[in-house]
Design an enzyme around this catalytic site. Structure first.
Site, PDB file in Angstrom:
ATOM      1  N   HIS A 141       0.905  -0.887   0.083  1.00 17.09           N
ATOM      2  CA  HIS A 141       0.089   0.090  -0.053  1.00 17.09           C
ATOM      3  C   HIS A 141       0.972   1.323  -0.049  1.00 17.09           C
ATOM      4  O   HIS A 141       0.318   2.473   0.153  1.00 17.09           O
ATOM      5  CB  HIS A 141      -0.979  -0.033   1.239  1.00 17.09           C
ATOM      6  CG  HIS A 141      -1.848   0.906   1.263  1.00 17.09           C
ATOM      7  ND1 HIS A 141      -2.012   2.043   2.124  1.00 17.09           N
ATOM      8  CD2 HIS A 141      -2.957   1.134   0.208  1.00 17.09           C
ATOM      9  CE1 HIS A 141      -3.076   2.559   1.666  1.00 17.09           C
ATOM     10  NE2 HIS A 141      -3.851   2.260   0.823  1.00 17.09           N
ATOM     11  N   LYS A 196       3.290   4.163  -1.164  1.00 15.77           N
ATOM     12  CA  LYS A 196       3.461   5.415  -2.432  1.00 15.77           C
ATOM     13  C   LYS A 196       4.805   5.708  -2.054  1.00 15.77           C
ATOM     14  O   LYS A 196       5.157   6.739  -1.431  1.00 15.77           O
ATOM     15  CB  LYS A 196       2.362   6.294  -2.311  1.00 15.77           C
ATOM     16  CG  LYS A 196       1.176   6.082  -2.575  1.00 15.77           C
ATOM     17  CD  LYS A 196       0.398   5.369  -1.261  1.00 15.77           C
ATOM     18  CE  LYS A 196      -1.167   4.872  -1.650  1.00 15.77           C
ATOM     19  NZ  LYS A 196      -1.595   4.375  -0.592  1.00 15.77           N
ATOM     20  N   ASP A 227      16.830   9.844  -9.360  1.00 13.45           N
ATOM     21  CA  ASP A 227      18.151   9.843  -9.224  1.00 13.45           C
ATOM     22  C   ASP A 227      18.851   9.854  -8.152  1.00 13.45           C
ATOM     23  O   ASP A 227      19.778  10.280  -7.615  1.00 13.45           O
ATOM     24  CB  ASP A 227      18.341  11.223 -10.094  1.00 13.45           C
ATOM     25  CG  ASP A 227      18.359  11.424 -11.481  1.00 13.45           C
ATOM     26  OD1 ASP A 227      18.424  10.250 -11.893  1.00 13.45           O
ATOM     27  OD2 ASP A 227      18.570  12.441 -11.709  1.00 13.45           O
ATOM     28  N   HIS A 246      -8.921  12.180   2.205  1.00 10.84           N
ATOM     29  CA  HIS A 246      -8.143  10.832   1.941  1.00 10.84           C
ATOM     30  C   HIS A 246      -6.687  10.943   2.640  1.00 10.84           C
ATOM     31  O   HIS A 246      -5.998  10.109   2.653  1.00 10.84           O
ATOM     32  CB  HIS A 246      -7.939  10.577   0.672  1.00 10.84           C
ATOM     33  CG  HIS A 246      -7.543   9.173   0.368  1.00 10.84           C
ATOM     34  ND1 HIS A 246      -6.496   8.868  -0.089  1.00 10.84           N
ATOM     35  CD2 HIS A 246      -8.240   8.000   0.690  1.00 10.84           C
ATOM     36  CE1 HIS A 246      -6.306   7.560   0.086  1.00 10.84           C
ATOM     37  NE2 HIS A 246      -7.445   7.069   0.358  1.00 10.84           N
ATOM     38  N   LYS A 297      -3.869  11.221   5.357  1.00  5.57           N
ATOM     39  CA  LYS A 297      -3.432  10.326   6.555  1.00  5.57           C
ATOM     40  C   LYS A 297      -2.077  10.998   7.365  1.00  5.57           C
ATOM     41  O   LYS A 297      -1.069  11.071   7.111  1.00  5.57           O
ATOM     42  CB  LYS A 297      -2.992   9.139   6.036  1.00  5.57           C
ATOM     43  CG  LYS A 297      -3.807   8.524   5.000  1.00  5.57           C
ATOM     44  CD  LYS A 297      -3.171   7.353   4.151  1.00  5.57           C
ATOM     45  CE  LYS A 297      -3.948   7.139   2.815  1.00  5.57           C
ATOM     46  NZ  LYS A 297      -5.405   6.671   2.903  1.00  5.57           N
ATOM     47  N   ASP A 353       1.273  18.748  19.107  1.00  7.18           N
ATOM     48  CA  ASP A 353       1.874  20.000  19.810  1.00  7.18           C
ATOM     49  C   ASP A 353       2.439  21.174  18.951  1.00  7.18           C
ATOM     50  O   ASP A 353       3.481  21.896  19.115  1.00  7.18           O
ATOM     51  CB  ASP A 353       3.371  19.740  20.636  1.00  7.18           C
ATOM     52  CG  ASP A 353       2.711  18.760  21.773  1.00  7.18           C
ATOM     53  OD1 ASP A 353       1.583  18.793  22.101  1.00  7.18           O
ATOM     54  OD2 ASP A 353       3.625  18.168  22.538  1.00  7.18           O
TER      55      ASP A 353
END
Length: 418
Positions: A160, A162, A167, A336, A338, A343
């Site tokens: 899952h 990404k 380079d 969507h 996450k 603080d």
């Protein structure tokens, strides 16, 4: 009291007020610094490296992500590596593959990997003949863990993550796959809100290690040496930790990251997650946070792209609101993202949903950024997004139909499987 004495008293009061405010500010900074250091100490005890002097740029929309990433890909000279849950077979993925094909024709090494289940669960998947056509363009395209009969044994774990590395100098990571709806939104839902990051500095090599290991597991090709892990010369302001979840080895890494961040909070926690059905370990950490008097704010979306899990997340949000958290229901599309901010000082942006699939089963990666300025950008977004929210109150909950409340309760009972 004479006039002269009164003036002296006023000056003394102003001086006292200034000293008091300064002391409060210093105490706030000290609290943030302490929560920072406590989290760093935790991560180091887990053997997770804290890299220094990184440059981190937040990409708060699909338009920003793809414009920035495509520009960097066009400038690639040596290699482009991509690891995604899925590439939706639409115009934005088509543009990406065209750019990658052009770079391959220039002699740039292009390796791309996508998850077979992620592809199959996509409503516009890459089909076999399309996969072969893309590979024929010079793109080394690999499907991770191909689905085979009896299929059910391929549901867990899935990749899952990404991650894109260019380079060895630039990396992208966060919550976005490759699809048009990150730019155009979805009918019936509205804008698709999400979060990604452009990273430069030593953290790039940490992300690249994850890709290279997955690539070696999938293909047998080992990518080692200074070509793929060059020296980093960036002098940024961010300390960064890359927290990887590799099933069978670091099973608890992401859920314990959330727990440690919550336990180390001293003042405030702001959290956005699309599928908020956390395991009991994370729920208990949230409860401890609320019980300590920490200002816990959670943002959930009213609308979603899938059934059941969002209803369950509303139920969990309701439970957190009853405990004392402020829970905001987002009405500006589908959030969507996450992310979590602690603080107003440090934050995490990642691929991990707060559900059992992400926390217990799948391959995931979260980036922890120790940088007040970066965190402030996320907090500012959170505050702005409140304008498109309503609070999850007793009245809000009772306004749902009895059926919807039942579905929410029932979904919550399925937390171990969602």
């Amino acid at each position: 009291m004479n006039q002269h004495a009164a003036i002296i008293q006023i000056k003394d009061m102003n001086l006292f007020r200034g000293i008091f405010l300064y002391a409060v500010l210093m105490a706030a900074i000290s609290v943030s610094a302490q929560s920072d250091q406590d989290e760093i100490n935790y991560l180091q005890r887990q053997g997770i490296e804290i890299t220094e002097q990184n440059s981190v740029s937040l990409l708060m929309s699909g338009h920003d992500k793809f414009e920035d990433m495509f520009d960097a890909i066009r400038k690639a000279r040596h290699f482009i590596h991509l690891e995604y849950f899925n590439f939706r077979n639409d115009s934005i993925a088509g543009l990406l593959f065209n750019i990658l094909a052009q770079k391959a024709s220039e002699g740039v090494e292009v390796r791309a990997m996508y998850d077979a289940f992620g592809n199959a669960s996509n409503n516009q998947p890459i089909k076999r003949h399309q996969h072969d056509s893309i590979a024929a363009l010079g793109i080394n395209l690999v499907k991770f863990d191909p689905l085979k009969f009896p299929w059910v044994n391929h549901i867990y774990p899935r990749d899952h993550r990404k991650i894109v590395v260019i380079d060895g100098q630039i990396a992208y990571t966060g919550g976005m796959n490759v699809a048009d709806y990150y730019v155009d939104g979805l009918e019936g839902i509205g804008p698709w809100r999400d979060m990604h990051m452009h990273v430069e500095g030593a953290a790039v090599n940490e992300l690249h290690k994850i890709f290279c290991r997955m690539w070696a597991d999938a293909t047998g090709e080992m990518l080692v040496g200074s070509k793929y892990f060059p020296q980093q010369n960036v002098r940024g302001e961010s300390r960064v930790a890359i927290v990887d979840r590799h099933p069978g080895e670091t099973n608890k890494s992401i859920r314990m990251l959330y727990c440690s961040m919550l336990d180390n909070a001293r003042k405030r926690v702001c959290l956005i997650n699309p599928y908020f059905v956390p395991t009991h370990t994370v729920r208990d950490a949230l409860k401890r946070c609320i019980d300590r008097g920490i200002n816990v704010e959670i943002m959930l979306s009213e609308k979603s792209d899938i059934p059941l899990t969002p209803d369950a997340s509303h139920y969990v949000g309701r439970q957190m609101a009853k405990l004392g958290a402020k829970v905001y229901m987002f009405r500006g599309g589908f959030h969507h993202s996450k992310i979590m901010m602690v603080d107003d000082s440090f934050c995490t942006v990642g691929s991990s949903n707060l559900d059992s699939r992400s926390l217990r089963y799948d391959y995931e990666v979260n980036t922890v950024v120790f940088d007040v300025a970066v965190t402030a950008q996320l907090v500012a977004m959170f505050e702005a997004d409140k304008q498109n929210c309503v609070l999850l109150t007793d009245e809000y909950w009772k306004s749902k139909t009895k059926w919807k409340r039942f579905v929410s309760w029932f979904g919550n009972t399925l937390t171990p499987f969602l």
